[in-house]
Design a protein around this motif. Structure first.
Motif, mmCIF file in Angstrom:
data_model
loop_
_atom_site.group_PDB
_atom_site.id
_atom_site.type_symbol
_atom_site.label_atom_id
_atom_site.label_comp_id
_atom_site.label_asym_id
_atom_site.label_seq_id
_atom_site.Cartn_x
_atom_site.Cartn_y
_atom_site.Cartn_z
ATOM 1 N N HIS A 147 0.827 -1.207 0.000
ATOM 2 C CA HIS A 147 0.000 0.000 0.000
ATOM 3 C C HIS A 147 0.862 1.258 0.000
ATOM 4 O O HIS A 147 0.658 2.177 -0.803
ATOM 5 C CB HIS A 147 -0.920 -0.005 1.220
ATOM 6 N N GLY A 225 -3.828 -6.332 1.036
ATOM 7 C CA GLY A 225 -3.289 -4.978 0.903
ATOM 8 C C GLY A 225 -4.265 -4.065 0.187
ATOM 9 O O GLY A 225 -4.938 -4.484 -0.761
ATOM 10 N N ASP A 226 -4.342 -2.813 0.616
ATOM 11 C CA ASP A 226 -5.315 -1.857 0.074
ATOM 12 C C ASP A 226 -4.761 -1.160 -1.173
ATOM 13 O O ASP A 226 -4.500 0.047 -1.177
ATOM 14 C CB ASP A 226 -5.676 -0.830 1.154
ATOM 15 N N PHE A 227 -4.560 -1.932 -2.232
ATOM 16 C CA PHE A 227 -4.133 -1.385 -3.520
ATOM 17 C C PHE A 227 -4.520 -2.391 -4.589
ATOM 18 O O PHE A 227 -4.880 -3.531 -4.274
ATOM 19 C CB PHE A 227 -2.624 -1.108 -3.533
#
Length: 298
Positions: A147, A225-227
């Motif tokens: 991220h 993961g924030d992506f």
């Protein structure tokens, strides 16, 4: 003496680049696959150390073990071929073409990615017990790395892209220095010491390595993961690959080749100078150097 002089390993660099272009597809892929997998394991090792000890420097100090192993085993990283293979083309080695260079780049890229991705899957399974539980502390860190090093750059727009690219340049400046450093010695300890120093530097400084990222980001995606994949490609992998190419070829390959492989003409001796004058000047310089050494020791 196990030390190899620059003029000698400069030729080795070109020879190595030439040999890689003629390597079979099978062997190129195998060697690239194993290199990507071993480097990914080293990255997982370093992240684990950092998480469990809380000391990033310790992870950086131990990360080069993977790099040293893969090069001693004769495997290939994209960052290394970026530096060596173009030199064979520039040196006009017979049979080395722009097409064969791109072929080598492409095969090594694919092999490195498959090796790194394999380890990413294995690590994701390990830190989640086969995806049956939430990621442990190491898994959470892998997700956060993905991220911060994609969306984190995107938040700064063009400035973030420039920063990412420059980190890629600096990374392969150091990594390729490590590749060349392995040629500076004929002994295993000498090769390891030469490789260890620049690799430790790049990892601790947080520079961007395209193959390490082939492990970090796929594993981060699998671990929540924030992506997105698009974030990974646009805001990391593609600019990093380009930066690695520029850094390794420009600041390592071409510089060493220009001054040690293709040295410039020596300065001319002033008119009227005899061979005796030149010999006396050389001896005077040697004497001065010895005197300075004695003074320094005292």
């Amino acid at each position: 003496m196990s030390y190899v002089k620059p003029a000698e390993f400069a030729k080795q660099m070109v020879d190595a680049g030439e040999a890689k272009t003629f390597l079979s597809t099978r062997d190129t892929l195998i060697r690239a696959y194993m290199a990507g997998a071993i480097l990914a394991l080293a990255a997982a090792f370093a992240v684990t150390i950092t998480v469990r000890t809380g000391e990033p420097l310790l992870g950086a100090v131990l990360f080069p073990v993977g790099f040293c192993l893969l090069y001693l085993l004769g495997f290939d990283l994209l960052t290394g071929v970026f530096t060596l293979v173009p030199l064979a083309l520039i040196d006009k080695r017979r049979g080395v073409t722009f097409k064969s260079m791109l072929r080598n780049f492409g095969l090594v890229f694919v092999g490195n990615f498959l090796g790194a991705f394999t380890v990413a899957v294995f690590m994701a399974i390990i830190v989640t017990y086969g995806f049956s539980t939430d990621p442990d502390a190491v898994g959470q860190q892998l997700g956060e790395i993905g991220h911060s090093r994609t969306v984190g750059y995107a938040e700064h727009g063009a400035a973030g892209m420039l920063t990412l690219f420059i980190r890629g340049v600096l990374c392969n400046w150091m990594v390729s220095t490590g590749v060349v450093a392995a040629m500076m010695s004929t002994s295993v300890p000498g090769k390891v010491i030469g490789m260890w120093m620049p690799i430790m530097l790049f990892f601790y400084m947080g520079f961007e390595h395209s193959i390490v990222n082939m492990f970090l980001f796929p594993s981060g995606l699998m671990l929540g993961g924030d992506f997105s994949i698009g974030d990974y490609l646009v805001w990391n992998e593609i600019p990093t690959v380009l930066g690695n190419l520029v850094g390794g070829l420009t600041f390592v390959g071409l510089m060493l080749y220009a001054t040690h492989g293709r040295t410039g003409p020596s300065r001319r001796v002033p008119a009227g100078t005899t061979e005796i004058d030149v010999a006396q000047e050389v001896e005077a310089k040697k004497s001065d150097a010895k005197e300075r050494a004695v003074v320094a020791d005292s």
